[in-house]
Design an enzyme around this catalytic site. Structure first.
Site, PDB file in Angstrom:
ATOM      1  N   ASN A  10       0.834  -1.169  -0.139  1.00  0.00           N
ATOM      2  CA  ASN A  10       0.058   0.029   0.050  1.00  0.00           C
ATOM      3  C   ASN A  10       0.877   1.132  -0.124  1.00  0.00           C
ATOM      4  O   ASN A  10       1.525   1.596   0.958  1.00  0.00           O
ATOM      5  CB  ASN A  10      -0.851   0.116   1.035  1.00  0.00           C
ATOM      6  CG  ASN A  10      -1.794   1.048   1.191  1.00  0.00           C
ATOM      7  OD1 ASN A  10      -1.947   2.028   0.539  1.00  0.00           O
ATOM      8  ND2 ASN A  10      -2.364   1.269   2.474  1.00  0.00           N
ATOM      9  N   TRP A  11       0.925   1.659  -1.397  1.00  0.00           N
ATOM     10  CA  TRP A  11       1.989   2.899  -1.183  1.00  0.00           C
ATOM     11  C   TRP A  11       1.338   4.424  -0.752  1.00  0.00           C
ATOM     12  O   TRP A  11       2.036   5.098  -0.463  1.00  0.00           O
ATOM     13  CB  TRP A  11       2.257   3.156  -2.871  1.00  0.00           C
ATOM     14  CG  TRP A  11       3.328   1.895  -3.446  1.00  0.00           C
ATOM     15  CD1 TRP A  11       3.950   1.023  -2.659  1.00  0.00           C
ATOM     16  CD2 TRP A  11       3.926   1.907  -4.762  1.00  0.00           C
ATOM     17  NE1 TRP A  11       4.763   0.253  -3.282  1.00  0.00           N
ATOM     18  CE2 TRP A  11       4.615   0.768  -4.441  1.00  0.00           C
ATOM     19  CE3 TRP A  11       3.492   2.469  -5.733  1.00  0.00           C
ATOM     20  CZ2 TRP A  11       5.144   0.299  -5.939  1.00  0.00           C
ATOM     21  CZ3 TRP A  11       4.031   2.136  -7.077  1.00  0.00           C
ATOM     22  CH2 TRP A  11       4.936   0.976  -6.950  1.00  0.00           C
ATOM     23  N   LYS A  12       0.025   4.197  -0.471  1.00  0.00           N
ATOM     24  CA  LYS A  12      -0.754   5.421  -0.014  1.00  0.00           C
ATOM     25  C   LYS A  12      -0.565   6.743  -0.877  1.00  0.00           C
ATOM     26  O   LYS A  12      -0.150   6.653  -2.130  1.00  0.00           O
ATOM     27  CB  LYS A  12      -0.039   5.696   1.474  1.00  0.00           C
ATOM     28  CG  LYS A  12      -0.553   4.489   2.365  1.00  0.00           C
ATOM     29  CD  LYS A  12      -0.162   4.715   3.658  1.00  0.00           C
ATOM     30  CE  LYS A  12      -0.603   3.412   4.499  1.00  0.00           C
ATOM     31  NZ  LYS A  12      -0.578   3.831   5.940  1.00  0.00           N
ATOM     32  N   HIS A  95      -9.836   1.153   4.367  1.00  0.00           N
ATOM     33  CA  HIS A  95      -8.674   1.421   5.182  1.00  0.00           C
ATOM     34  C   HIS A  95      -8.990   2.448   6.322  1.00  0.00           C
ATOM     35  O   HIS A  95      -9.675   3.425   5.889  1.00  0.00           O
ATOM     36  CB  HIS A  95      -7.678   2.022   4.231  1.00  0.00           C
ATOM     37  CG  HIS A  95      -6.290   1.898   4.676  1.00  0.00           C
ATOM     38  ND1 HIS A  95      -5.944   2.952   5.867  1.00  0.00           N
ATOM     39  CD2 HIS A  95      -5.227   1.309   4.592  1.00  0.00           C
ATOM     40  CE1 HIS A  95      -4.376   2.680   6.102  1.00  0.00           C
ATOM     41  NE2 HIS A  95      -4.143   1.650   5.549  1.00  0.00           N
ATOM     42  N   GLU A 167      -6.212  -4.754  10.561  1.00  0.00           N
ATOM     43  CA  GLU A 167      -5.243  -3.549  10.611  1.00  0.00           C
ATOM     44  C   GLU A 167      -5.452  -2.993  11.838  1.00  0.00           C
ATOM     45  O   GLU A 167      -6.468  -1.784  11.848  1.00  0.00           O
ATOM     46  CB  GLU A 167      -4.949  -2.569   9.513  1.00  0.00           C
ATOM     47  CG  GLU A 167      -4.562  -3.373   8.139  1.00  0.00           C
ATOM     48  CD  GLU A 167      -3.883  -2.380   7.328  1.00  0.00           C
ATOM     49  OE1 GLU A 167      -2.749  -2.431   6.946  1.00  0.00           O
ATOM     50  OE2 GLU A 167      -4.268  -1.439   7.146  1.00  0.00           O
ATOM     51  N   SER A 215       2.615  -1.907  10.601  1.00  0.00           N
ATOM     52  CA  SER A 215       4.187  -2.037  10.919  1.00  0.00           C
ATOM     53  C   SER A 215       4.731  -3.294  10.470  1.00  0.00           C
ATOM     54  O   SER A 215       5.803  -3.751  10.909  1.00  0.00           O
ATOM     55  CB  SER A 215       4.483  -1.701  12.230  1.00  0.00           C
ATOM     56  OG  SER A 215       4.119  -0.459  12.590  1.00  0.00           O
ATOM     57  N   GLY A 236       2.647  -1.239   4.410  1.00  0.00           N
ATOM     58  CA  GLY A 236       2.526   0.208   4.072  1.00  0.00           C
ATOM     59  C   GLY A 236       3.975   1.030   3.997  1.00  0.00           C
ATOM     60  O   GLY A 236       4.610   0.599   2.894  1.00  0.00           O
ATOM     61  N   GLY A 237       4.379   1.458   5.030  1.00  0.00           N
ATOM     62  CA  GLY A 237       5.777   2.200   4.873  1.00  0.00           C
ATOM     63  C   GLY A 237       6.805   1.362   4.207  1.00  0.00           C
ATOM     64  O   GLY A 237       7.644   1.857   3.204  1.00  0.00           O
TER      65      GLY A 237
HETATM   66  P1  PGA Z   1       2.327   0.454   7.649  1.00  0.00           P
HETATM   67  O1  PGA Z   1       0.804   0.644   6.987  1.00  0.00           O
HETATM   68  O2  PGA Z   1       2.914  -0.883   7.149  1.00  0.00           O
HETATM   69  O3  PGA Z   1       3.135   1.613   7.317  1.00  0.00           O
HETATM   70  O4  PGA Z   1       2.140   0.201   9.199  1.00  0.00           O
HETATM   71  C1  PGA Z   1       0.073  -0.436   6.853  1.00  0.00           C
HETATM   72  C2  PGA Z   1      -1.376   0.055   6.171  1.00  0.00           C
HETATM   73  O5  PGA Z   1      -1.700   1.310   6.601  1.00  0.00           O
HETATM   74  O6  PGA Z   1      -1.675  -0.576   5.376  1.00  0.00           O
END
Ligand code: PGA
Length: 262
Positions: A10-12, A95, A167, A215, A236-237
């Site tokens: 998920n590159w947001k 999300h 999540e 995370s 995500g990150g």
């Molecule tokens: P994160 O994000 O891996 O940076 O915690 C996960 C997400 O929001 O889908």
């Protein structure tokens, strides 16, 4: 039984089109096409078309991060699931950032899940409690409400195409990033399956893919992926850095192989 995983990036709201292309270029070099790991990239809308041209479709699938629940009409600025139909296999729906920053209600998310399924796109439905809800002991109630509402317009056939991502909001890196204990994640994943069982029966609950997100990085991935009922991760990150994401995918492949006794 051999495990198969879905690892979604998920590159947001990150990366320019050029940066997205470079990231995919690196990933194509570092990742093999694993039969037991489905790798899904969720870039922003504007990157979907160029990436659709660029990616090796044996290695990657595409997801959108959101879409509008009506198929077409006077909804300036929105993108429908119908428009995404031949571009993506998945769409992330519900999300926590959409629920919290864009006030997406349970009912809107239900309509988005139904729109995805109607357009032959698998929704990756995100569910999870906030830190406050957790402190108040409301986790199960929150998950119950989110799942029951989101799935309420589906048939038992539709449910086979749904993926659920657990999540917990407090574990998402940008919301605090407290690490969830795998044993706790296991409990909530079991609870999610029990909710699906109540709605669609035991067989559907066993079949539905449930991911973990919050995370997940190259160090924590294995602990979650080894959980019996966990079918993958929403990242995500760590998905913005090719070496980190590659190691997460490799961890999934390694756990899948081990489950096969190789
Ligand atoms: P994160 O994000 O891996 O940076 O915690 C996960 C997400 O929001 O889908």
């Amino acid at each position: 039984m051999t495990k198969e995983y879905l690892i979604a990036a998920n590159w947001k709201m990150n990366l320019t089109t050029h940066e997205a292309s470079i990231l995919v270029h690196h990933l194509e070099k570092s990742l093999k096409a694993y039969r037991d790991v489905e790798v899904v990239l969720a870039p922003s809308f504007v990157h979907l078309q160029p990436l659709h041209q660029q990616i090796d479709h044996r290695k990657f699938r595409l997801a959108a991060q959101n879409a509008y629940h009506k198929d077409s009409g006077a909804f300036t600025g929105e993108v429908s699931f119908t428009m995404l139909r031949h571009l993506v296999q998945y769409v992330i729906v519900g999300h926590s950032e959409r629920r919290l920053y864009f006030n997406e209600s349970l009912e809107l998310i239900r309509d988005k899940v139904a729109a995805a399924v109607r357009n032959d796109i698998s929704p990756i439905l995100c569910v999870g409690e906030t830190q406050q809800e957790r402190r108040l002991g409301e986790t199960k109630q929150v998950l119950h409400d989110q799942i029951t509402t989101a799935l309420s317009n589906l048939t038992s056939e539709d449910i086979e195409n749904v993926v659920i991502a657990y999540e917990p909001v407090w574990a998402i890196s940008t919301f605090g990033g407290e690490l969830a204990k795998p044993a706790d994640v296991q409990k909530e994943i079991n609870f999610i399956r029990s909710q699906v069982a109540e709605l669609y029966g035991k067989a559907a609950a066993e079949k539905i893919r449930v991911l973990y997100g919050g995370s997940v990085d190259q160090h924590t991935a294995r602990g979650y992926l080894e959980l019996k009922e966990c079918n993958g991760a929403l990242v995500g990150g760590a998905s913005l850095q090719h070496h980190k994401f590659t190691r997460i995918v490799e961890a999934a492949h390694a756990v899948a192989r081990e489950s096969h006794g190789q």
